[in-house]
Design a protein around this motif. Structure first.
Motif, PDB file in Angstrom:
ATOM      1  N   GLN A  57       8.295   0.246   7.912  1.00 19.30           N
ATOM      2  CA  GLN A  57       7.214  -0.411   7.160  1.00 19.30           C
ATOM      3  C   GLN A  57       5.835   0.126   7.533  1.00 19.30           C
ATOM      4  O   GLN A  57       4.826  -0.363   7.039  1.00 19.30           O
ATOM      5  N   GLY A  58       5.797   1.144   8.410  1.00 22.83           N
ATOM      6  CA  GLY A  58       4.531   1.832   8.660  1.00 22.83           C
ATOM      7  C   GLY A  58       3.746   1.402   9.873  1.00 22.83           C
ATOM      8  O   GLY A  58       2.553   1.708   9.964  1.00 22.83           O
ATOM      9  N   THR A 241       5.961  -6.878   1.454  1.00 21.32           N
ATOM     10  CA  THR A 241       6.082  -5.544   0.861  1.00 21.32           C
ATOM     11  C   THR A 241       5.574  -5.580  -0.568  1.00 21.32           C
ATOM     12  O   THR A 241       6.028  -6.401  -1.374  1.00 21.32           O
ATOM     13  N   THR A 276       2.761  -4.005   3.791  1.00 19.88           N
ATOM     14  CA  THR A 276       3.015  -2.604   3.456  1.00 19.88           C
ATOM     15  C   THR A 276       3.002  -2.405   1.949  1.00 19.88           C
ATOM     16  O   THR A 276       3.556  -3.213   1.205  1.00 19.88           O
ATOM     17  N   LYS A 300      -0.848  -1.067   5.527  1.00 23.30           N
ATOM     18  CA  LYS A 300      -0.135   0.204   5.584  1.00 23.30           C
ATOM     19  C   LYS A 300       0.262   0.640   4.175  1.00 23.30           C
ATOM     20  O   LYS A 300       0.830  -0.151   3.416  1.00 23.30           O
TER      21      LYS A 300
END
Length: 422
Positions: A57-58, A241, A276, A300
């Motif tokens: 997920q960064g 997300t 993210t 992110k």
């Protein structure tokens, strides 16, 4: 003399039977071994994702995961791309339908109706946006990982928000406004230096007309639903997300920034919920001030782009992050991409029909070898492009469908391709 089809030696029957049994046993053993290996690989993949989901997920800006592209990250990008593709498949463009410009399906059945019924998520809310003074239309949805097996595979409960890209004329008009405006999403600190593209901002915040399907602006719907979900799962490990294609990726990034700026992902928690954005073929959204603020807030962003897709070079063809050396007042006028880029190259055959197509992005990610396109492979990509054109023509043949949007889109992309020499 034995008859045809009979055994010449009756005593050989047990031998033949034993041979058949031996072969059957061997096949069964091999099948079991292959099944066990597949299950082992599946289990290993699942446990790997659960153990490294923050990296995927960064959390470390995808360090060592993009070059070369990590297989687990690749699978996750494809998975989120298919969630975005569901927006297109479910959007009703039949002007004779009672659900015209809305979702064709109910929330409970949508995933199954678009072919991803075993995804482990459930849709909790449909999202609508009003471009300009037009009637609000369905733009995406909010979903939550609901299947407990899926939650364990992911390593957390994932809250997903997806947005489709541009389809209608009014949305194209919003895309082409290309003027920076202060975001001012935090009423306590407007931050005038943080500017975003005015068309995207209008689509995100406008509530110009009533709709029987929606209440409030796109922003108000999203913030209200996310607050509800975070409160409901306040004692669980969560991730947020946001995924979108083209214009939808712009809305995803705006929402990600909004969440972080308001502190919604930190409310009542010891640490912020990872937020993210998976951006597919996304344009630039804001200026350098916006980029720097997103980075400071920990949003992110993974940008999946075809390097020959002209939409990913807009807006700010000339004034962009590459001109930061100008400094001073120019920095507020320069558009800038946010996040880490995952560059794809699937347009060596110069086919404008598939350059921006989400399905082509997903196909290439699923079959990375297709990225190494030789000239004699052009027909395969050409067929994908022809399918895209046929879909567009079919839409234009529908009664009262506004063909201007498709014609103008093709004209805009064609002009840009020629002017920039792609």
């Amino acid at each position: 003399m034995p008859r045809c089809g009979s055994s010449a030696d009756p005593s050989s029957a047990p031998v033949a039977s034993r041979a058949v049994q031996s072969v059957a046993t061997s096949i069964a053993t091999s099948t079991k071994r292959l099944r066990d290996q597949a299950q082992s690989r599946s289990s290993s993949s699942s446990s790997s994702l659960a153990s490294m989901w923050r990296d995927v997920q960064g959390s470390n800006n995808w360090r060592d995961l993009v070059k070369p592209l990590n297989s687990i990250l690749r699978d996750e990008i494809v998975r989120y791309g298919e969630f975005v593709s569901a927006c297109y498949k479910a959007f009703d463009l039949d002007s004779a339908s009672k659900r015209y410009l809305n979702c064709k399906y109910g929330k409970r059945s949508m995933f199954e109706d678009v072919g991803i019924g075993n995804c482990g998520y459930e849709v909790t809310k449909y999202i609508y946006a009003a471009p300009g003074t037009e009637t609000p239309r369905w733009i995406g949805y909010v979903a939550v990982a609901s299947d407990e097996d899926e939650v364990r595979r992911l390593g957390r409960r994932d809250v997903l928000v997806t947005f489709r890209g541009t389809v209608t004329r009014a949305e194209w008009a919003a895309n082409l406004m290309s003027a920076l405006a202060p975001a001012r999403l935090d009423p306590h600190d407007p931050r005038p230096d943080v500017k975003v593209e005015s068309g995207f901002l209008s689509l995100y915040t406008s509530d110009e007309s009533a709709s029987r399907f929606s209440q409030g602006s796109c922003r108000e719907q999203l913030l209200g639903e996310l607050s509800r979900i975070i409160t409901k799962h306040r004692d669980e490990e969560l991730s947020i997300t946001l995924a979108g294609h083209s214009m939808g990726s712009s809305l995803a990034l705006l929402f990600g920034y909004d969440i972080a700026e308001l502190g919604l992902n930190r409310s009542g928690r010891k640490s912020a919920i990872p937020t993210t954005v998976y951006s597919f073929a996304g344009p630039r959204v804001g200026n350098l001030g916006f980029k720097e603020r997103c980075e400071r807030l920990g949003v992110k962003v993974l940008r999946i782009v075809n390097i020959h897709d002209p939409v990913t070079k807009l807006p700010g063809v000339f004034l962009n992050e590459n001109f930061r050396v100008l400094g001073g007042p120019w920095s507020c006028s320069c558009y800038a991409h946010v996040g880490i880029e995952l560059a794809l190259d699937f347009f060596k055959v110069r086919n404008p029909a598939c350059v921006h197509d989400l399905e082509t992005y997903i196909r290439l990610l699923k079959c990375p070898k297709l990225g190494k396109i030789e000239k004699n492979h052009g027909d395969q990509f050409g067929n994908w492009g022809l399918n895209f054109i046929h879909k567009a023509k079919e839409l234009m043949r529908r009664e009262n469908f506004d063909a201007w949007a498709w014609q103008d889109a093709a004209r805009q992309v064609g002009n840009l391709v020629q002017s920039l020499g792609f």
